[in-house]
Write a protein that holds these residues in place. Sequence first.
Motif, PDB file in Angstrom:
ATOM      1  N   LEU A 158       0.829  -1.204   0.000  1.00  0.00           N
ATOM      2  CA  LEU A 158       0.000   0.000   0.000  1.00  0.00           C
ATOM      3  C   LEU A 158       0.864   1.255   0.000  1.00  0.00           C
ATOM      4  CD1 LEU A 158      -2.747   1.280   0.040  1.00  0.00           C
ATOM      5  CD2 LEU A 158      -2.889   0.839   2.502  1.00  0.00           C
ATOM      6  N   GLY A 159       1.932   1.242   0.799  1.00  0.00           N
ATOM      7  CA  GLY A 159       2.856   2.384   0.802  1.00  0.00           C
ATOM      8  C   GLY A 159       3.515   2.586  -0.544  1.00  0.00           C
ATOM      9  N   ARG A 160       3.952   1.481  -1.152  1.00  0.00           N
ATOM     10  CA  ARG A 160       4.598   1.598  -2.457  1.00  0.00           C
ATOM     11  C   ARG A 160       3.604   2.088  -3.521  1.00  0.00           C
ATOM     12  NH1 ARG A 160       9.030   2.838  -2.430  1.00  0.00           N
ATOM     13  NH2 ARG A 160       9.124   2.338  -4.646  1.00  0.00           N
ATOM     14  N   ALA A 161       2.365   1.622  -3.441  1.00  0.00           N
ATOM     15  CA  ALA A 161       1.358   2.038  -4.417  1.00  0.00           C
ATOM     16  C   ALA A 161       1.075   3.530  -4.317  1.00  0.00           C
ATOM     17  CB  ALA A 161       0.068   1.243  -4.209  1.00  0.00           C
ATOM     18  N   MET A 162       1.018   4.057  -3.102  1.00  0.00           N
ATOM     19  CA  MET A 162       0.761   5.490  -2.934  1.00  0.00           C
ATOM     20  C   MET A 162       1.903   6.320  -3.515  1.00  0.00           C
ATOM     21  SD  MET A 162      -1.113   5.809   0.790  1.00  0.00           S
ATOM     22  CE  MET A 162      -1.963   7.348   0.351  1.00  0.00           C
ATOM     23  N   ILE A 163       3.119   5.880  -3.280  1.00  0.00           N
ATOM     24  CA  ILE A 163       4.275   6.586  -3.825  1.00  0.00           C
ATOM     25  C   ILE A 163       4.265   6.523  -5.347  1.00  0.00           C
ATOM     26  CG2 ILE A 163       6.801   6.573  -3.985  1.00  0.00           C
ATOM     27  CD1 ILE A 163       6.794   5.468  -1.083  1.00  0.00           C
ATOM     28  N   HIS A 164       3.987   5.350  -5.892  1.00  0.00           N
ATOM     29  CA  HIS A 164       3.971   5.182  -7.354  1.00  0.00           C
ATOM     30  C   HIS A 164       2.924   6.092  -7.991  1.00  0.00           C
ATOM     31  CE1 HIS A 164       4.387   2.911 -11.187  1.00  0.00           C
ATOM     32  NE2 HIS A 164       3.116   3.277 -11.318  1.00  0.00           N
ATOM     33  N   ALA A 165       1.717   6.108  -7.414  1.00  0.00           N
ATOM     34  CA  ALA A 165       0.645   6.925  -7.986  1.00  0.00           C
ATOM     35  C   ALA A 165       1.001   8.406  -7.929  1.00  0.00           C
ATOM     36  CB  ALA A 165      -0.658   6.663  -7.235  1.00  0.00           C
ATOM     37  N   ALA A 166       1.603   8.842  -6.839  1.00  0.00           N
ATOM     38  CA  ALA A 166       1.972  10.252  -6.714  1.00  0.00           C
ATOM     39  C   ALA A 166       3.060  10.632  -7.706  1.00  0.00           C
ATOM     40  CB  ALA A 166       2.439  10.538  -5.286  1.00  0.00           C
ATOM     41  N   ARG A 167       3.992   9.730  -7.930  1.00  0.00           N
ATOM     42  CA  ARG A 167       5.142  10.034  -8.782  1.00  0.00           C
ATOM     43  C   ARG A 167       4.822   9.834 -10.263  1.00  0.00           C
ATOM     44  NH1 ARG A 167       9.794   7.275  -6.284  1.00  0.00           N
ATOM     45  NH2 ARG A 167       8.759   5.379  -6.999  1.00  0.00           N
ATOM     46  N   ASN A 168       4.116   8.761 -10.578  1.00  0.00           N
ATOM     47  CA  ASN A 168       3.936   8.372 -11.980  1.00  0.00           C
ATOM     48  C   ASN A 168       2.494   8.420 -12.466  1.00  0.00           C
ATOM     49  OD1 ASN A 168       6.749   7.579 -12.118  1.00  0.00           O
ATOM     50  ND2 ASN A 168       6.178   5.782 -10.926  1.00  0.00           N
ATOM     51  N   GLY A 169       1.563   8.704 -11.575  1.00  0.00           N
ATOM     52  CA  GLY A 169       0.162   8.651 -11.944  1.00  0.00           C
ATOM     53  C   GLY A 169      -0.397   7.251 -11.776  1.00  0.00           C
ATOM     54  N   ALA A 170      -1.712   7.111 -12.026  1.00  0.00           N
ATOM     55  CA  ALA A 170      -2.396   5.826 -11.894  1.00  0.00           C
ATOM     56  C   ALA A 170      -3.427   5.706 -13.007  1.00  0.00           C
ATOM     57  CB  ALA A 170      -3.064   5.728 -10.526  1.00  0.00           C
ATOM     58  N   PRO A 171      -3.850   4.483 -13.334  1.00  0.00           N
ATOM     59  CA  PRO A 171      -4.796   4.306 -14.448  1.00  0.00           C
ATOM     60  C   PRO A 171      -6.134   5.005 -14.223  1.00  0.00           C
ATOM     61  CG  PRO A 171      -3.778   2.220 -13.834  1.00  0.00           C
ATOM     62  CD  PRO A 171      -3.395   3.204 -12.787  1.00  0.00           C
ATOM     63  N   GLN A 172      -6.560   5.123 -12.955  1.00  0.00           N
ATOM     64  CA  GLN A 172      -7.812   5.795 -12.643  1.00  0.00           C
ATOM     65  C   GLN A 172      -7.724   6.368 -11.234  1.00  0.00           C
ATOM     66  OE1 GLN A 172      -7.976   2.338 -13.497  1.00  0.00           O
ATOM     67  NE2 GLN A 172      -7.802   1.608 -11.392  1.00  0.00           N
ATOM     68  N   ALA A 173      -8.684   7.200 -10.884  1.00  0.00           N
ATOM     69  CA  ALA A 173      -8.647   7.860  -9.577  1.00  0.00           C
ATOM     70  C   ALA A 173      -8.961   6.889  -8.449  1.00  0.00           C
ATOM     71  CB  ALA A 173      -9.622   9.040  -9.553  1.00  0.00           C
ATOM     72  N   VAL A 174      -9.951   6.018  -8.662  1.00  0.00           N
ATOM     73  CA  VAL A 174     -10.356   5.071  -7.624  1.00  0.00           C
ATOM     74  C   VAL A 174      -9.574   3.776  -7.803  1.00  0.00           C
ATOM     75  CG1 VAL A 174     -12.266   3.737  -6.662  1.00  0.00           C
ATOM     76  CG2 VAL A 174     -12.662   6.076  -7.457  1.00  0.00           C
ATOM     77  N   LEU A 175      -8.849   3.391  -6.768  1.00  0.00           N
ATOM     78  CA  LEU A 175      -7.952   2.239  -6.851  1.00  0.00           C
ATOM     79  C   LEU A 175      -8.400   1.174  -5.854  1.00  0.00           C
ATOM     80  CD1 LEU A 175      -4.765   4.441  -7.001  1.00  0.00           C
ATOM     81  CD2 LEU A 175      -5.675   3.101  -8.900  1.00  0.00           C
ATOM     82  N   GLU A 176      -8.941   0.079  -6.391  1.00  0.00           N
ATOM     83  CA  GLU A 176      -9.386  -1.027  -5.566  1.00  0.00           C
ATOM     84  C   GLU A 176      -8.173  -1.915  -5.211  1.00  0.00           C
ATOM     85  OE1 GLU A 176     -12.403  -1.056  -4.514  1.00  0.00           O
ATOM     86  OE2 GLU A 176     -13.612   0.045  -5.976  1.00  0.00           O
ATOM     87  N   MET A 177      -8.438  -2.990  -4.464  1.00  0.00           N
ATOM     88  CA  MET A 177      -7.347  -3.831  -3.986  1.00  0.00           C
ATOM     89  C   MET A 177      -6.466  -4.335  -5.128  1.00  0.00           C
ATOM     90  SD  MET A 177      -6.503  -5.179  -0.903  1.00  0.00           S
ATOM     91  CE  MET A 177      -7.768  -5.966   0.062  1.00  0.00           C
ATOM     92  N   ARG A 178      -7.091  -4.809  -6.193  1.00  0.00           N
ATOM     93  CA  ARG A 178      -6.317  -5.324  -7.330  1.00  0.00           C
ATOM     94  C   ARG A 178      -5.418  -4.228  -7.903  1.00  0.00           C
ATOM     95  NH1 ARG A 178      -6.848  -9.286 -11.452  1.00  0.00           N
ATOM     96  NH2 ARG A 178      -6.079  -8.570 -13.461  1.00  0.00           N
ATOM     97  N   ASP A 179      -5.958  -3.024  -8.017  1.00  0.00           N
ATOM     98  CA  ASP A 179      -5.177  -1.916  -8.585  1.00  0.00           C
ATOM     99  C   ASP A 179      -4.019  -1.554  -7.669  1.00  0.00           C
ATOM    100  OD1 ASP A 179      -7.159  -1.579 -10.686  1.00  0.00           O
ATOM    101  OD2 ASP A 179      -8.427  -0.688  -9.144  1.00  0.00           O
ATOM    102  N   ILE A 180      -4.271  -1.551  -6.367  1.00  0.00           N
ATOM    103  CA  ILE A 180      -3.225  -1.252  -5.391  1.00  0.00           C
ATOM    104  C   ILE A 180      -2.077  -2.232  -5.533  1.00  0.00           C
ATOM    105  CG2 ILE A 180      -2.690  -1.247  -2.915  1.00  0.00           C
ATOM    106  CD1 ILE A 180      -5.602  -0.209  -2.489  1.00  0.00           C
ATOM    107  N   ASN A 181      -2.398  -3.507  -5.584  1.00  0.00           N
ATOM    108  CA  ASN A 181      -1.351  -4.524  -5.676  1.00  0.00           C
ATOM    109  C   ASN A 181      -0.613  -4.458  -7.013  1.00  0.00           C
ATOM    110  OD1 ASN A 181      -1.927  -5.424  -3.117  1.00  0.00           O
ATOM    111  ND2 ASN A 181      -3.226  -7.103  -3.796  1.00  0.00           N
ATOM    112  N   ARG A 182      -1.315  -4.092  -8.088  1.00  0.00           N
ATOM    113  CA  ARG A 182      -0.631  -3.959  -9.376  1.00  0.00           C
ATOM    114  C   ARG A 182       0.338  -2.771  -9.348  1.00  0.00           C
ATOM    115  NH1 ARG A 182      -2.538  -7.956  -9.112  1.00  0.00           N
ATOM    116  NH2 ARG A 182      -3.754  -9.205 -10.587  1.00  0.00           N
ATOM    117  N   LEU A 183      -0.082  -1.660  -8.775  1.00  0.00           N
ATOM    118  CA  LEU A 183       0.825  -0.506  -8.677  1.00  0.00           C
ATOM    119  C   LEU A 183       2.045  -0.850  -7.847  1.00  0.00           C
ATOM    120  CD1 LEU A 183      -1.511   2.585  -8.148  1.00  0.00           C
ATOM    121  CD2 LEU A 183      -0.284   1.939 -10.211  1.00  0.00           C
TER     122      LEU A 183
END
Length: 219
Positions: A194-219
Amino acid sequence: MKVLLFGATGMIGQGVLRECLLDPEVTQVVSVGRSLTGKAHPKLKEILHADCFDLSPIADQLGDLDSCFFCLGVSSAGLGEAEYHRITFDLTLAVATTLCGLNPRMSFGYISGAGADSSEKGRIMWARVKGQTENALLRLPFRAVHLFRPGAIRPLHGIRSRTPLYRLLYRALGPFLPLLKALSPDSLTTTEQLGRAMIHAARNGAPQAVLEMRDINRL
């Protein structure tokens, strides 16, 4: 990347703080809270502040940051809707509105929860309030808003929940969580992921605004 962190002493916040301090591209972490984390690190700056509804006394220390990770939150157990709304919606929006006014180029990462109700009309109180909070955050003109909806979270690296009931549950279920993770990877996440996913989204963006469990683990 310079990060502002709320809720660094909670279970999720501890995990996010750990990953930020380990990440070589995170150059500074400013933690705001009513108590200190107990950690000493060259990248960590802690600001003791009792009332997060009013950030004006410390506003001059919050403007030059790239991302906010908002990990404050409480369980709805035992709380009426008015009290839960004040802590979940009012507090989050008080912080977010102030930060957006100081620096709209900042991104805002919010810990919501699996099952949050974006329609704001469902029967489950906490889900309605979380959905209302998500929707209000999306209307703010930040550079980006990322809404994380974790469900079951396995704490790693000695991190423990501050909620007694959750500690009991983790103690009872802890031996089975690695097996569950191996059999069904997206049935839970970890404080590290979860920590890594938050950092990744802040730095590189994310596929969508709402990130479910699967999206978190993929990030």
